[in-house]
Design an enzyme around this catalytic site. Structure first.
Site, mmCIF file in Angstrom:
data_model
loop_
_atom_site.group_PDB
_atom_site.id
_atom_site.type_symbol
_atom_site.label_atom_id
_atom_site.label_comp_id
_atom_site.label_asym_id
_atom_site.label_seq_id
_atom_site.Cartn_x
_atom_site.Cartn_y
_atom_site.Cartn_z
ATOM 1 N N GLU A 144 -1.054 62.689 53.446
ATOM 2 C CA GLU A 144 -1.743 62.450 54.719
ATOM 3 C C GLU A 144 -0.716 62.338 55.838
ATOM 4 O OE1 GLU A 144 -4.570 58.996 56.718
ATOM 5 O OE2 GLU A 144 -4.926 59.593 54.629
ATOM 6 N N SER B 226 -1.183 55.128 55.756
ATOM 7 C CA SER B 226 -1.640 55.689 54.476
ATOM 8 C C SER B 226 -0.861 56.963 54.172
ATOM 9 C CB SER B 226 -3.134 55.992 54.524
ATOM 10 O OG SER B 226 -3.882 54.809 54.647
ATOM 11 N N ARG C 35 -10.131 64.011 57.175
ATOM 12 C CA ARG C 35 -8.727 64.102 57.573
ATOM 13 C C ARG C 35 -8.318 65.549 57.876
ATOM 14 N NH1 ARG C 35 -10.242 59.807 57.843
ATOM 15 N NH2 ARG C 35 -9.346 57.861 57.051
#
Length: 305
Positions: free
Chosen positions: A298, A228, A179
């Site tokens: 995130e 998420s 990520r």
């Protein structure tokens, strides 16, 4: 400078601009949470050349923020100062190339890339069926799902920098991690080239159907959500830590931790961005207290409170 004044300045200084400029554009219309304040000015480039011209001529002191399809984005209630750039139709092409390769503009939704690859008999890009948002966001976040990440299929990408120069970056220049993208933050990605492998369209489509069914079963995809919320810490899963901290179903105003998948925050109707962010920070605090693990956002949070 307010939106109208900034719009006047930009219009006067960019006589050859073909894209659209809008003052005080409500950004809640462009985020999946459906919350957030306005952009001082929203710019929708006509194409890559228009974007390069805009960047080259834009005064250096004006801040720029780039947003995509808004799936993993929380815009704060005070809105975003300066110019917000959102790529649209001029960045929406998909082309199939020889050698099981696919080229896509960065405004293309991930799911459309997966479908185009399947129709062309290109395997290896099916995981994009399970990622909300667009290709630009996948490049910037190393988007991944179901065991595959963008770094594994990307060949190269085109981008425009703050000075209006166009670059072609091989995947090594992204310095990808989980990520995380290490490419310069001022680059605006415009197009990506992906490498797949030959596959049977029927089998690829069947795999996509499985991914879609799984998402509908375990994620609140029909709610106003940002996907998420937190990255998975090393050796842990965020949803398990959140559940163990007693946060499943926790609410602040109309912001709620999903009971279906507690790494998702949802807007049940009239939540503000502040409600959602406060809920997320409350979850982080409780997880830290119960497990010692500090969750990392995130979802991208942008703008003024």
């Amino acid at each position: 400078m307010n939106g109208a004044a900034l719009l006047e300045t930009l219009t006067a200084g960019l006589p050859s601009l073909r894209g659209r400029l809008t003052a005080e554009a409500p950004l809640k219309d462009y985020t999946w949470f459906r919350v957030g304040g306005p952009a001082e000015v929203l710019y929708s480039p006509a194409d890559e050349a228009d974007l390069a011209y805009f960047m080259k001529e834009l005064p250096a002191g004006i801040p720029i923020t780039v947003i995509g399809l808004g799936s993993n984005l929380l815009v704060r209630d005070g809105g975003i100062e300066g110019v917000v750039i959102r790529l649209g139709r001029g960045f929406g092409d998909i082309k199939i190339e020889e050698g099981s390769r696919l080229r896509a503009g960065t405004a293309v939704p991930d799911v459309k890339v997966a479908r185009a690859a399947a129709d062309a008999g290109i395997a290896g890009l099916t995981f994009y069926r399970g990622i909300p948002g667009g290709i630009g966001g996948a490049l910037r976040m190393n988007g991944g799902a179901h065991g595959t990440e963008t770094c594994e299929v990307l060949v190269e990408a085109r981008a425009v920098d703050r000075q209006g120069n166009v670059h072609v970056l091989p995947v090594a220049d992204f310095h990808y991690a989980y990520r995380h993208c290490g490419a310069p933050g001022d680059l605006i990605f415009t197009e990506a080239l992906f490498q797949g492998r030959p596959g049977d369209p029927a089998k690829i489509l069947a795999e996509m159907d499985e991914i879609a069914a799984y998402r509908e079963e375990v994620q609140p995809i029909k709610s106003r959500t940002g996907g998420s919320t937190f990255k998975n810490p090393p050796g842990n899963k965020s949803w398990q830590l959140i559940d163990a901290a007693g946060c499943r179903g926790l609410k602040i105003g109309d912001a709620k931790v999903s009971e279906l998948h507690c790494n998702f925050l949802i807007n049940e109707g009239n939540a503000t961005a502040a409600d959602i962010e406060t809920l997320g920070e409350t979850v982080r605090a409780r997880v830290k207290e119960t497990s010692g693990v500090e969750l990392e956002w995130e979802i991208k949070r942008l703008g003024n409170p």
